[in-house]
Design an enzyme around this catalytic site. Structure first.
Site, short mmCIF file in Angstrom:
data_model
loop_
_atom_site.label_atom_id
_atom_site.label_comp_id
_atom_site.label_asym_id
_atom_site.label_seq_id
_atom_site.Cartn_x
_atom_site.Cartn_y
_atom_site.Cartn_z
N ARG A 118 0.83 -1.21 0.00
CA ARG A 118 0.00 0.00 0.00
C ARG A 118 0.86 1.26 0.00
O ARG A 118 1.96 1.29 0.53
CB ARG A 118 -0.89 0.04 1.24
CG ARG A 118 -2.03 -0.95 1.25
CD ARG A 118 -2.79 -0.86 2.56
NE ARG A 118 -3.68 0.31 2.63
CZ ARG A 118 -4.10 0.84 3.77
NH1 ARG A 118 -3.72 0.35 4.92
NH2 ARG A 118 -4.93 1.87 3.76
N LYS A 183 1.18 -9.36 11.46
CA LYS A 183 0.88 -9.39 10.03
C LYS A 183 1.48 -10.63 9.37
O LYS A 183 2.67 -10.88 9.44
CB LYS A 183 1.42 -8.13 9.35
CG LYS A 183 1.05 -8.03 7.87
CD LYS A 183 1.38 -6.65 7.33
CE LYS A 183 1.03 -6.54 5.84
NZ LYS A 183 1.19 -5.17 5.34
N ARG A 317 -4.81 0.03 13.76
CA ARG A 317 -3.82 -0.54 14.69
C ARG A 317 -4.52 -0.92 16.01
O ARG A 317 -5.49 -0.28 16.41
CB ARG A 317 -2.69 0.45 14.98
CG ARG A 317 -1.82 0.80 13.78
CD ARG A 317 -0.90 -0.33 13.39
NE ARG A 317 0.01 0.06 12.33
CZ ARG A 317 -0.22 -0.09 11.04
NH1 ARG A 317 -1.38 -0.60 10.64
NH2 ARG A 317 0.69 0.27 10.15
#
Length: 319
Positions: A118, A183, A317
């Site tokens: 991104r 992640k 987050r």
């Protein structure tokens, strides 16, 4: 691009995880040990750890299962998949060939020299450690109909990984997969096409399977790989299964939009009903994550009020 034939041959020999002496490699490749060492450095530059032990030679930390076009096509009898070794970016590879592609055509690579995530960030892409995959899709309804597409891709990826043994994988809005609150994978959807025309989409995914520790500035959040979590998935099976399920899901998405996927997202949402913060530029917005709305916007509860947030410049987050 310089000739990479020899480094690729070296990897194919070293892929068994055993030690191979420089002399053995030189004999097999028809070159000196000094030349072998030079090509070994190229392989290291691709993010592959190679041990050098005097008297024993060269070895990888663990065997590498190389991508195999025959295996992938045997598991995926329809549609075209290019299996590539070294490439700038799988997404760019398809974008450069967009006029030649049919919906569902794809590519997969061992190593990306310029993988991207991104906002133009670089996607750390060491050789043979992960899965780098991109697929093309033509959406006849046009660009506006692509709203929420990255969520659908995340759902499919999470469900496939769960089915293949990674039961704890979850989705994170808008385009990541998480495992143990870190992640595991990222998704990048790139779109071309004007309003009124069909949307040309390239859907990219990177999944951490056995990634080594990257440079400290390569990744800006906590990450995990499947090997660390005790999960070992065949990369060729994963490639074929993902492509099959993505093609099926996109046909469903074309017909019915995001609505049938929302309950599936809710069952996979890593941050559902948890306190989170949204990063929008220099601004931080705190609240309780309450899933997604029919347009794919993130729902944030603040003081009992639900507010939707959507857009490419928002990061979610944990608090």
């Amino acid at each position: 691009m310089k000739d990479i034939t020899v480094p690729l041959q070296l990897i194919s020999i070293l892929a068994d995880g055993e030690f191979h002496s420089g002399e053995q490699l030189g004999t097999a490749m028809g070159m000196s040990r000094a030349a072998i060492n030079k090509h070994i450095q190229t392989v290291r530059d691709w993010g592959v750890d190679i041990f050098t032990v005097p008297g024993k030679g060269y070895s990888l930390p663990f065997p590498i299962e190389l991508l195999d076009a025959e295996k992938i096509h045997a598991l995926l009898p329809t549609g075209h998949v290019d299996v590539l070794s070294v490439i700038d970016s799988t997404n760019q590879y398809l974008l450069d060939r967009i006029g030649e592609l049919s919906s569902g055509d794809a590519c997969v690579a061992e190593y990306q020299q310029a993988g991207r995530g991104r906002r133009g960030r670089k996607w750390f892409s060491p050789f043979g450690s992960n899965l780098y995959l991109s697929m093309y899709w033509k959406l006849e309804q046009g660009p506006a109909a692509a709203m929420g597409l990255s969520l659908v891709i995340g759902i499919v990826m999470a469900e496939v990984l769960q089915r293949l043994g990674a039961e704890a994988v979850r989705v994170k809005w808008p385009n990541d997969l998480y495992l143990n609150d870190r992640k595991l994978a990222g998704i990048l959807v790139e779109l071309t096409g004007k309003t009124g025309d069909a949307a040309q989409l390239v859907l990219g995914a990177g999944i951490n399977l056995k990634m080594r520790e990257p440079a400290s500035d390569a990744i800006n959040q906590g990450w995990i790989n499947l090997q660390e979590a005790g999960v070992n998935i065949d990369r060729n099976e994963l490639t074929a299964t993902l492509l099959k399920e993505l093609r099926s899901a996109l046909l469903h998405f074309e017909q019915e939009g995001l609505a049938p996927f929302i309950p599936r997202w809710r069952g996979l949402d890593n941050f559902l009903d948890r306190p989170v913060k949204l990063l929008i530029g220099d601004q931080e917005i705190h609240g309780i994550e309450r899933g997604i709305d029919p347009q794919g916007a993130l729902l944030l509860e603040q003081d009992g009020v639900l507010k939707p947030y959507i857009g490419g410049e928002i990061s979610l987050r944990a608090i």
